[in-house]
Design a protein around this motif. Structure first.
Motif, short mmCIF file in Angstrom:
data_model
loop_
_atom_site.label_atom_id
_atom_site.label_comp_id
_atom_site.label_asym_id
_atom_site.label_seq_id
_atom_site.Cartn_x
_atom_site.Cartn_y
_atom_site.Cartn_z
N VAL A 135 38.23 33.39 44.61
CA VAL A 135 39.40 34.09 44.28
C VAL A 135 40.45 34.70 45.26
CG1 VAL A 135 39.77 36.44 43.32
CG2 VAL A 135 37.52 36.04 42.54
N ARG A 136 40.01 34.70 46.55
CA ARG A 136 40.82 35.19 47.29
C ARG A 136 41.80 34.23 47.43
NH1 ARG A 136 36.63 37.47 50.70
NH2 ARG A 136 36.20 40.15 49.42
N ALA A 137 41.28 32.90 46.99
CA ALA A 137 41.96 31.09 47.52
C ALA A 137 43.02 31.28 45.87
CB ALA A 137 41.07 29.96 47.59
N LEU A 138 42.85 32.25 45.70
CA LEU A 138 43.87 32.35 44.32
C LEU A 138 44.91 32.81 44.55
CD1 LEU A 138 41.80 32.02 40.87
CD2 LEU A 138 43.02 29.50 41.83
N GLY A 139 44.63 33.44 45.56
CA GLY A 139 45.63 34.59 46.03
C GLY A 139 45.26 35.96 45.19
N ALA A 140 44.20 35.87 44.69
CA ALA A 140 44.24 36.67 43.57
C ALA A 140 43.10 38.10 44.36
CB ALA A 140 43.01 36.42 42.17
N THR A 141 42.88 39.43 43.74
CA THR A 141 42.02 40.76 44.30
C THR A 141 40.36 40.32 43.92
OG1 THR A 141 44.34 41.43 44.45
CG2 THR A 141 42.24 42.53 45.57
N TYR A 142 39.32 40.40 45.12
CA TYR A 142 38.64 40.73 44.45
C TYR A 142 37.47 42.16 44.42
CZ TYR A 142 33.16 39.31 43.87
OH TYR A 142 32.24 39.02 43.73
N HIS A 143 37.15 42.33 43.65
CA HIS A 143 36.61 43.65 43.85
C HIS A 143 34.81 43.19 43.75
CE1 HIS A 143 40.30 45.11 43.08
NE2 HIS A 143 40.70 44.89 42.37
N SER A 144 34.15 44.10 44.22
CA SER A 144 32.27 44.21 43.92
C SER A 144 32.39 45.90 43.59
CB SER A 144 31.86 43.46 44.76
OG SER A 144 31.06 44.40 46.25
N GLY A 145 31.41 45.97 42.75
CA GLY A 145 30.94 47.01 42.55
C GLY A 145 31.24 47.70 40.97
N ARG A 146 32.04 48.91 40.92
CA ARG A 146 32.51 48.61 39.35
C ARG A 146 33.76 49.02 38.50
NH1 ARG A 146 29.13 54.26 37.03
NH2 ARG A 146 30.60 53.54 35.15
N VAL A 147 33.93 49.19 37.44
CA VAL A 147 35.37 48.40 36.57
C VAL A 147 35.46 50.85 36.50
CG1 VAL A 147 36.70 48.59 34.73
CG2 VAL A 147 34.53 46.69 35.25
N ALA A 148 34.67 51.27 36.39
CA ALA A 148 35.19 52.81 36.81
C ALA A 148 35.98 53.02 38.05
CB ALA A 148 33.75 54.08 36.57
N ASP A 149 35.23 52.35 39.01
CA ASP A 149 36.26 52.53 40.86
C ASP A 149 37.26 52.10 40.92
OD1 ASP A 149 33.72 53.89 40.52
OD2 ASP A 149 32.33 53.10 41.73
N LEU A 150 37.47 51.81 39.97
CA LEU A 150 39.20 50.28 40.39
C LEU A 150 39.96 51.68 40.66
CD1 LEU A 150 38.94 47.74 38.04
CD2 LEU A 150 38.02 47.71 40.62
N GLU A 151 41.02 51.96 41.35
CA GLU A 151 42.05 52.95 41.41
C GLU A 151 42.94 52.43 40.80
OE1 GLU A 151 42.17 53.34 45.28
OE2 GLU A 151 40.31 54.48 45.13
N PHE A 152 42.95 51.21 39.56
CA PHE A 152 44.70 50.64 39.13
C PHE A 152 44.10 50.58 37.65
CE2 PHE A 152 42.29 47.54 40.13
CZ PHE A 152 42.71 46.91 39.06
N GLU A 153 45.16 50.87 36.67
CA GLU A 153 44.75 50.61 35.39
C GLU A 153 45.48 49.31 34.44
OE1 GLU A 153 46.70 53.57 32.80
OE2 GLU A 153 45.16 54.80 33.37
N PRO A 154 44.76 48.09 34.45
CA PRO A 154 44.91 47.16 34.18
C PRO A 154 45.77 46.90 32.53
CG PRO A 154 42.67 46.90 34.32
CD PRO A 154 43.50 48.26 34.16
N ASP A 155 46.90 45.96 32.83
CA ASP A 155 47.87 45.73 31.54
C ASP A 155 46.71 45.46 30.68
OD1 ASP A 155 50.19 46.41 32.68
OD2 ASP A 155 50.47 44.49 33.52
N ALA A 156 45.88 44.37 30.93
CA ALA A 156 45.05 43.45 30.30
C ALA A 156 43.68 43.19 31.03
CB ALA A 156 45.30 42.07 29.32
N ILE A 157 42.81 43.05 30.51
CA ILE A 157 41.72 43.05 30.58
C ILE A 157 40.83 41.90 30.37
CG2 ILE A 157 39.34 43.72 31.37
CD1 ILE A 157 40.09 46.48 31.81
N ILE A 158 40.51 40.54 30.50
CA ILE A 158 39.89 39.65 30.18
C ILE A 158 38.42 39.87 30.39
CG2 ILE A 158 39.08 36.81 30.23
CD1 ILE A 158 41.61 37.06 30.86
#
Ligand code: BGC
Length: 350
Positions: free
Chosen positions: A216-239
């Motif tokens: 994921v990081r090699a793409l320049g994207a951010t990796y998270h482990s854990g719960r979606v509920a704990d994310l501190e941003f609101e995505p415009d879209a989720i796949i």
């Protein structure tokens, strides 16, 4: 010839067996199998939970993530001996419903579509297979074995097109997209989003270590482990690529206002009470959210997925194929090991 086949809806029936050479009625192009990817749908079919044999037959040849080499192009123009090709999975229903009539078989309205290796037509897990020229997709030869990743990329491409089309109901400039699940679909989604120019791509998976965070990081994207509920941003879209009830529920709460949640994972189990459902609906109404399911892909999406793969970094793609098994070890290919991303069954050398 040898083929991996199953008696659908019966567990323990999958085997490597002798089958007649592919029938001319399956298409004028004769192809030598190189590799076939394995996915959750194949596991479900082998477990007797899904799948349909061709009418009047006992067995279904498995496999819908194909890659082969043209042995004989027949009378088709545009294909030559040696071309690398992948077979489109779905065929339109014969009625046809309006969607199938215009080539949007992925949006079939009456469920009478057929699918290679899944529903009423033999798949690609055989030493040789035939295909109709209009359902054969040439892959960039420089992809080599990585062309086996085309079919899962089409699934992601369709999901992204759906989000784009729905998004344009209002001003749509998605900046932040979350992908849940870092399996092959999730990783190919992150790759496609980046190639399509999305600035902030986040991938969430339960794995804390291993190759997924690095990919994921090699793409320049951010990796998270854990719960979606704990994310501190609101995505415009989720796949959503896990199909897990709790993850889906968290995504529904996390999606931003006017945001779109696209479900691609097929899970099972769990129930929600009518009261809770009304709350979910109320939140969606007040925030203009759309929850959309997406399956399969049409020819336009196959074409676009091919372009995406052709642009991708080959060494990154190669890391998605974590295991290659021989046809006789197909049962081991169907087992999920902790570090597996995409497992393929290799029929011949490339
Ligand atoms: C395949 C799709 C198919 C779906 C439902 C997925 O695994 O990739 O092409 O439409 O299963 O059968």
């Amino acid at each position: 010839m040898k083929a991996i086949a199953v008696e659908p809806k019966k567990t323990g029936t999958a085997k490597l067996m002798d089958m007649p050479e592919p029938d001319m009625r399956d298409g004028s192009i004769l192809v030598e199998a190189i590799a076939v990817g394995v996915c959750g749908t194949d596991v479900e079919i082998v477990e007797g939970k899904y799948g349909w044999a061709p009418p009047g037959q006992q067995h279904l040849v498995l496999g819908h993530e194909s890659l082969g080499r043209v042995l004989d192009p027949g009378s088709s123009t545009g294909f030559r001996k040696g071309d690398l090709v992948v077979g489109i999975v779905r065929r339109p229903d014969p009625v046809p419903c309006p969607n199938c009539a215009v080539g949007e078989w992925d949006m079939c309205r009456n469920g009478l579509y057929t699918e290679r290796g899944i529903k009423e037509i033999h798949g690609f897990m055989s030493e040789r297979w035939r295909i109709e020229p209009e359902y054969a997709v040439k892959v960039d030869p420089s992809l080599g074995i990585l062309g086996v990743l085309l079919e899962p990329t089409t699934v992601v491409t369709k999901a992204m097109e759906q989000i784009g089309m729905i998004g344009r109901r209002s001003y749509w400039e998605p900046r932040t997209v979350l992908v849940t699940g870092a399996g092959p679909i999730g990783l190919l989604a992150a790759l496609s989003l980046k190639i399509w120019g999305i600035e902030e791509v986040h991938v969430l998976d339960r794995m804390e270590a291993g190759s997924k965070p690095d990919l994921v990081r090699a793409l320049g994207a951010t990796y998270h482990s854990g719960r979606v509920a704990d994310l501190e941003f609101e995505p415009d879209a989720i796949i959503e690529c896990t199909g897990v009830g709790q993850v889906i529920a968290d995504c529904i709460h996390k999606i931003g206002s006017s945001g779109i949640l696209c479900l691609t994972g097929v899970g099972q189990g769990g129930s929600i009470g009518a009261g809770v459902l009304a709350d979910v609906a109320a939140a969606a109404v007040l925030r203009n959210n759309v929850i959309v399911g997406s399956v399969n892909a049409n020819k336009r999406q196959w074409y676009r997925a091919g372009l995406t793969l052709a642009k991708a970094d080959r060494s990154w793609l190669a890391k998605l194929i974590t295991r290659r098994e021989k046809p006789e070890n197909f049962m081991s290919a169907l087992e999920r090991k902790p570090d597996d991303i995409k497992v393929i069954i290799q029929f011949s050398e490339i």
